[in-house]
Motif scaffolding. Structure first.
Motif, PDB file in Angstrom:
ATOM      1  N   CYS A  91      69.390  81.715  70.259  1.00  0.00           N
ATOM      2  CA  CYS A  91      69.766  82.511  71.499  1.00  0.00           C
ATOM      3  C   CYS A  91      71.157  82.407  71.126  1.00  0.00           C
ATOM      4  O   CYS A  91      72.066  81.626  70.416  1.00  0.00           O
ATOM      5  CB  CYS A  91      69.445  81.377  72.389  1.00  0.00           C
ATOM      6  SG  CYS A  91      70.134  82.184  74.078  1.00  0.00           S
ATOM      7  N   ALA A  92      71.814  83.943  71.744  1.00  0.00           N
ATOM      8  CA  ALA A  92      73.061  84.062  71.607  1.00  0.00           C
ATOM      9  C   ALA A  92      73.399  84.810  73.134  1.00  0.00           C
ATOM     10  O   ALA A  92      72.510  84.991  73.695  1.00  0.00           O
ATOM     11  CB  ALA A  92      73.472  84.916  70.491  1.00  0.00           C
ATOM     12  N   SER A  93      74.588  84.778  73.251  1.00  0.00           N
ATOM     13  CA  SER A  93      75.409  85.403  74.441  1.00  0.00           C
ATOM     14  C   SER A  93      76.434  86.270  74.012  1.00  0.00           C
ATOM     15  O   SER A  93      77.337  85.737  73.202  1.00  0.00           O
ATOM     16  CB  SER A  93      75.474  84.560  75.580  1.00  0.00           C
ATOM     17  OG  SER A  93      76.448  83.754  75.642  1.00  0.00           O
ATOM     18  N   SER A  94      76.882  87.427  74.780  1.00  0.00           N
ATOM     19  CA  SER A  94      78.371  87.936  74.693  1.00  0.00           C
ATOM     20  C   SER A  94      78.632  88.196  76.098  1.00  0.00           C
ATOM     21  O   SER A  94      77.727  88.696  76.912  1.00  0.00           O
ATOM     22  CB  SER A  94      78.282  89.132  73.857  1.00  0.00           C
ATOM     23  OG  SER A  94      77.089  90.152  74.202  1.00  0.00           O
ATOM     24  N   LEU A  95      79.940  88.717  76.327  1.00  0.00           N
ATOM     25  CA  LEU A  95      80.542  88.748  77.619  1.00  0.00           C
ATOM     26  C   LEU A  95      79.829  90.200  78.298  1.00  0.00           C
ATOM     27  O   LEU A  95      79.617  90.218  79.385  1.00  0.00           O
ATOM     28  CB  LEU A  95      81.797  89.133  77.455  1.00  0.00           C
ATOM     29  CG  LEU A  95      82.867  89.172  78.649  1.00  0.00           C
ATOM     30  CD1 LEU A  95      82.565  88.131  79.798  1.00  0.00           C
ATOM     31  CD2 LEU A  95      84.368  89.587  78.263  1.00  0.00           C
ATOM     32  N   ALA A  96      79.825  91.026  77.435  1.00  0.00           N
ATOM     33  CA  ALA A  96      79.148  92.441  78.009  1.00  0.00           C
ATOM     34  C   ALA A  96      78.460  93.329  76.862  1.00  0.00           C
ATOM     35  O   ALA A  96      78.707  92.799  75.654  1.00  0.00           O
ATOM     36  CB  ALA A  96      80.336  93.395  78.503  1.00  0.00           C
ATOM     37  N   VAL A  97      77.678  94.174  77.137  1.00  0.00           N
ATOM     38  CA  VAL A  97      76.769  94.922  76.311  1.00  0.00           C
ATOM     39  C   VAL A  97      77.616  95.498  74.996  1.00  0.00           C
ATOM     40  O   VAL A  97      77.387  95.306  74.107  1.00  0.00           O
ATOM     41  CB  VAL A  97      75.991  96.003  76.820  1.00  0.00           C
ATOM     42  CG1 VAL A  97      75.303  96.832  76.134  1.00  0.00           C
ATOM     43  CG2 VAL A  97      75.030  95.240  77.936  1.00  0.00           C
TER      44      VAL A  97
END
Lengths: 113, 108
Positions: A91-97
């Motif tokens: 799983c990963a995340s980033s601040l904005a698209v």
């Protein structure tokens, strides 16, 4: 203080079973992702969610269904597991698209017997 | 042809050596570029972004050539702790594409 966490870390199950992997991020990011890394170590994106809405859905079997109850969570449910599903799922995340850096969770090693 | 291709490796170098990794990408619409590092049985972590003007972070230098669709990473004065797999990553339309990675082993 874990930024992106996944549970479980290891998952061993029989073919045909249904299983879920959970992911949570406490970074306040808007976008979350699921990746699959196979035995050849090739990392491939599966899904991307922005503000709980699906924005990328690569060609994965419909046995895989992501669910995002809120911005901080993106869970992955897999039906009728097959041998070929054995892999490490990140799983990963980033601040904005449109942003750059993605922060990855520690991975879930799935083994289908 | 894969969207992102990297040197197959593995690279085995002595401590102190300089090593360079190359990466090519096929989609000219790609917008941003990165090098990630992945240790054995761990998650990928951002090493550095890659800018058209080239950028340096300590012993690491990254270069981008948009015309040739080519990215490079140079590591100077290799340390044992640099041993890892280095992933070239290309972002287009908010869709990150990873190369298969190049394995580096730095030996004493």
């Amino acid at each position: 203080d874990t930024a992106v966490s996944q549970t479980p870390k290891y998952l061993v199950t029989q073919m045909g079973n249904d299983k879920s992997i959970k992911c949570e991020q406490n970074l306040g990011h808007d976008t979350m992702y699921w990746y699959k890394q196979d035995s050849k170590k090739f990392l491939k994106i599966m899904f991307s969610y922005n503000n709980k809405e699906l924005i990328i859905n690569e060609t994965v079997p419909n046995r895989f269904s992501p669910k995002s109850p809120d911005k901080a969570h993106l869970n992955l449910h897999i039906n009728s597991l097959e041998l070929g599903d054995s892999a490490v799922y990140f799983c990963a995340s980033s601040l904005a698209v449109s942003t750059d850096t993605q922060y990855f969770g520690p991975g879930t090693r799935l083994t289908v017997l | 042809r894969k969207e992102v291709e990297q040197d197959p490796g593995p690279f085995n170098v002595p401590e102190g050596a300089t090593v360079a990794f190359n990466c090519t990408y096929s989609n000219s619409a790609s917008q941003s570029f990165f090098w990630y590092r992945q240790d054995c049985r761990k998650e990928p972590k951002l090493l550095m972004s890659v800018y058209s003007s080239g950028n340096e972070d300590g012993r690491f230098t990254a270069q981008l050539n948009r015309a040739s669709q080519y990215i490079s990473l140079l590591i100077r004065d290799s340390k044992l702790s640099d041993s890892a797999t280095y992933l070239c990553v290309v972002n287009r339309a908010n869709d990150m594409r990873f190369g298969a990675g190049t394995r580096l082993t730095v030996k004493p």
